[in-house]
Scaffold this motif. Structure first.
Motif, short mmCIF file in Angstrom:
data_model
loop_
_atom_site.label_atom_id
_atom_site.label_comp_id
_atom_site.label_asym_id
_atom_site.label_seq_id
_atom_site.Cartn_x
_atom_site.Cartn_y
_atom_site.Cartn_z
N LEU A 215 12.88 -16.97 2.33
CA LEU A 215 11.60 -17.16 2.32
C LEU A 215 11.13 -15.78 2.16
CD1 LEU A 215 10.93 -19.48 5.36
CD2 LEU A 215 10.66 -19.95 3.47
N SER A 216 9.96 -15.44 1.62
CA SER A 216 9.53 -14.10 1.61
C SER A 216 9.24 -13.48 2.82
CB SER A 216 8.04 -14.03 0.84
OG SER A 216 7.40 -12.63 0.86
N CYS A 217 9.74 -12.09 2.89
CA CYS A 217 9.70 -11.04 3.76
C CYS A 217 8.42 -9.92 3.63
CB CYS A 217 10.76 -10.37 4.17
SG CYS A 217 11.38 -9.19 2.64
N ARG A 218 7.50 -10.42 2.53
CA ARG A 218 6.43 -9.58 2.17
C ARG A 218 5.40 -9.77 3.37
NH1 ARG A 218 1.14 -10.32 0.66
NH2 ARG A 218 0.11 -8.59 -0.59
N PRO A 219 4.86 -8.79 4.14
CA PRO A 219 3.77 -8.81 5.11
C PRO A 219 2.62 -9.17 4.51
CG PRO A 219 4.99 -6.66 5.13
CD PRO A 219 5.31 -7.47 3.95
N THR A 246 2.61 -0.56 -4.92
CA THR A 246 2.31 -1.12 -6.13
C THR A 246 1.11 -2.25 -5.79
OG1 THR A 246 3.54 -3.33 -5.98
CG2 THR A 246 4.84 -1.26 -6.75
N GLU A 247 0.64 -2.83 -6.68
CA GLU A 247 -0.40 -3.75 -6.59
C GLU A 247 -0.11 -4.93 -5.64
OE1 GLU A 247 0.03 -6.15 -10.66
OE2 GLU A 247 -1.85 -4.69 -10.52
N GLN A 248 1.01 -5.18 -5.40
CA GLN A 248 1.47 -6.11 -4.58
C GLN A 248 1.68 -6.02 -3.19
OE1 GLN A 248 4.89 -8.16 -6.11
NE2 GLN A 248 4.16 -8.83 -8.11
N THR A 249 1.58 -4.48 -2.88
CA THR A 249 1.58 -3.95 -1.25
C THR A 249 0.48 -4.79 -0.66
OG1 THR A 249 3.00 -1.91 -2.11
CG2 THR A 249 1.75 -1.85 0.12
N PRO A 250 0.60 -5.00 0.52
CA PRO A 250 -0.30 -5.77 1.25
C PRO A 250 -1.50 -4.78 1.76
CG PRO A 250 1.37 -5.50 2.58
CD PRO A 250 2.13 -5.01 1.46
N PRO A 251 -2.69 -5.36 1.85
CA PRO A 251 -3.67 -4.55 2.55
C PRO A 251 -3.28 -3.70 3.87
CG PRO A 251 -4.46 -6.77 1.94
CD PRO A 251 -3.20 -6.75 1.93
N THR A 252 -3.80 -2.51 4.04
CA THR A 252 -3.26 -1.76 5.03
C THR A 252 -4.40 -0.94 5.70
OG1 THR A 252 -1.28 -1.37 3.66
CG2 THR A 252 -1.57 0.27 5.42
N PHE A 253 -4.14 -0.97 7.14
CA PHE A 253 -5.03 0.07 8.01
C PHE A 253 -4.11 0.93 8.37
CE2 PHE A 253 -6.50 1.12 11.98
CZ PHE A 253 -8.04 0.92 11.83
N ILE A 254 -4.77 2.33 8.43
CA ILE A 254 -4.04 3.49 8.84
C ILE A 254 -5.04 4.26 9.66
CG2 ILE A 254 -2.77 5.50 7.89
CD1 ILE A 254 -2.93 4.31 5.01
N VAL A 255 -4.24 4.79 10.82
CA VAL A 255 -4.81 5.67 11.70
C VAL A 255 -4.10 6.91 12.05
CG1 VAL A 255 -4.11 4.29 13.71
CG2 VAL A 255 -6.45 5.80 14.03
N GLN A 256 -4.60 7.94 12.21
CA GLN A 256 -4.16 9.32 12.73
C GLN A 256 -4.96 10.29 13.06
OE1 GLN A 256 -0.86 10.43 9.80
NE2 GLN A 256 0.38 11.63 11.61
N ALA A 257 -4.30 11.10 13.95
CA ALA A 257 -5.31 12.47 14.37
C ALA A 257 -4.97 13.71 13.66
CB ALA A 257 -4.88 12.65 15.86
N ASN A 276 -4.35 4.37 -5.35
CA ASN A 276 -3.90 4.59 -6.74
C ASN A 276 -3.58 3.23 -7.28
OD1 ASN A 276 -5.10 7.14 -7.02
ND2 ASN A 276 -3.08 8.24 -6.46
N ALA A 277 -2.66 2.53 -6.12
CA ALA A 277 -2.24 1.31 -6.66
C ALA A 277 -3.24 0.17 -6.46
CB ALA A 277 -0.99 0.78 -5.91
N LYS A 278 -4.30 0.61 -6.54
CA LYS A 278 -5.52 -0.34 -6.26
C LYS A 278 -5.07 -1.49 -4.79
CE LYS A 278 -7.19 -0.32 -10.74
NZ LYS A 278 -6.32 0.99 -11.14
N VAL A 279 -4.57 -1.02 -4.00
CA VAL A 279 -4.30 -1.61 -2.76
C VAL A 279 -5.48 -1.66 -1.48
CG1 VAL A 279 -2.67 -2.33 -0.73
CG2 VAL A 279 -2.02 -1.68 -3.18
N PRO A 280 -6.30 -2.73 -1.42
CA PRO A 280 -7.29 -2.49 -0.18
C PRO A 280 -6.78 -1.59 0.96
CG PRO A 280 -7.36 -4.76 -1.31
CD PRO A 280 -5.96 -3.96 -1.69
N ALA A 281 -7.45 -0.56 1.42
CA ALA A 281 -6.59 0.09 2.50
C ALA A 281 -7.69 0.82 3.09
CB ALA A 281 -5.77 1.06 1.90
N GLU A 282 -7.89 0.74 4.46
CA GLU A 282 -8.82 1.52 5.23
C GLU A 282 -8.27 2.69 5.94
OE1 GLU A 282 -11.60 -1.18 7.13
OE2 GLU A 282 -11.51 0.06 8.89
N LEU A 283 -8.66 3.80 6.27
CA LEU A 283 -7.74 5.25 6.69
C LEU A 283 -9.23 5.82 7.78
CD1 LEU A 283 -5.97 7.37 6.59
CD2 LEU A 283 -7.53 8.67 5.00
#
Length: 327
Positions: A215-219, A246-257, A276-283
């Motif tokens: 089975l896929s291990c892609r989150p 890459t464009e197949q990387t999953p949507p990502t939420f990032i937080v840091q101080a 740059n890979a056109k992956v939906p992301a929130e920083l």
């Protein structure tokens, strides 16, 4: 005779008191233990499974017995101690299911600890309590440490992460999970591991052993909290070439101080690579907060990040319905 009988009764009463006090103390201790279930190891009502039923691939002997490596010199985030598990050579996953309002979403959690230890309560069991309160199943991974460093210096933690997500998908029906809404969440080194899995899911780093590995291990999504190893400080914070979205990387939420001693460039550089890979992301970058706060609330706004994650999960349609945006 009456006086003697009275004296004897008094003596018997005095002799009985220590036994009574001991019984009271034992009862109190038992009730305290029941009321304060230890965060680790997990209680028997949680499903705990070995990741590798016949032993981990390429397993190296641990330098000592597995256990809590916390010392008096270690920090106390939020004024409380942390359980720091070290010498993990037999990795496991533990399922924390929501008691009510199960949304069907699940998050596989990787505690941090510099690939040396795992902050198993601060960045593990406490995270599961929060996710359960939001109706999300939490799968806590105790992956192999200590290791020489991040992938590719060591493949063991990433092997454990790949195997864990495959196992969760294999047990999705049993654990009342939607196999298409399984994400990952990591802190510090665990955040790097979540990013590594988000970019290394096409091929297993080990020989398949059962149906889980088919089975896929892609989150389906990733939450990256105060990450390390994503920008190379010795190269003026250039992107880590071993973590290539890459464009197949999953949507990502990032937080840091911004004042994180591990360097905020890890979050910023990874966000730009996702963009740059056109992956939906929130920083989310906060002015203050340092490193290693987990979910423990302080007066600093950075510790409100779990609320922002809940909003984001609704925004990307992982969790159904609307959420109250008031803190």
């Amino acid at each position: 005779m009456a006086l003697s009988a009275a004296i004897m009764a008094a003596v018997r009463k005095v002799l009985f008191m220590p036994k009574l006090l001991l019984m009271f103390a034992a009862t109190l201790a038992a009730s305290t233990c029941l009321a304060q279930t230890p965060a680790w190891p997990p209680s028997p009502d949680h499903v705990t499974m070995p990741l590798w039923p016949n032993g981990a691939p390429g397993a190296q002997p641990a330098p000592g017995p597995e256990g809590d490596m916390t010392t008096a010199k270690d920090g106390r985030p939020g004024g409380r101690s942390v359980i720091r598990i070290g010498n993990v050579s037999n990795p496991t996953l533990t399922v924390y299911a929501p008691k009510t309002n199960n949304t069907g979403a699940a998050v596989v959690v990787f505690p941090g600890g510099g690939y040396r230890i795992l902050a198993i309560d601060l960045e593990g069991t406490e995270v599961c309590d929060w996710l359960n309160s939001a109706g999300i199943t939490c799968i806590l991974v105790k992956y192999r440490v200590p290791e020489p460093g991040p992938y590719p210096k060591s493949s063991a933690p990433l092997q454990d992460a790949q195997r864990a997500v495959g196992m969760v998908r294999a047990h999705a029906d049993e654990w009342h999970i939607d196999p298409n809404r399984i994400g990952v969440l990591g802190f510090s080194a665990g955040a790097h591991l979540a990013a590594a899995l988000s970019t290394h899911f096409h091929q297993r780093l080990y020989d398949p052993i059962d149906a889980s590995d088919k089975l896929s291990c892609r989150p389906d999504f990733a939450v990256i909290v105060y990450p390390g190893y994503l920008a190379l400080s010795e190269q003026n914070y250039a992107p880590n070439p071993d973590i290539h979205p890459t464009e197949q990387t999953p949507p990502t939420f990032i937080v840091q101080a911004e004042d994180d001693p591990v360097h905020v460039e890890n979050a910023v550089v990874y966000f730009m690579a996702l963009k740059n890979a056109k992956v939906p992301a929130e920083l989310h970058i906060y002015a203050q907060g340092g490193h290693g706060y987990g979910l423990r609330r302080t007066e600093l706004p950075v510790t409100t990040w779990p609320k922002s994650v809940e909003i984001w999960l609704h925004t990307i349609h992982i969790c159904p319905g609307q959420i109250d945006r008031r803190d």
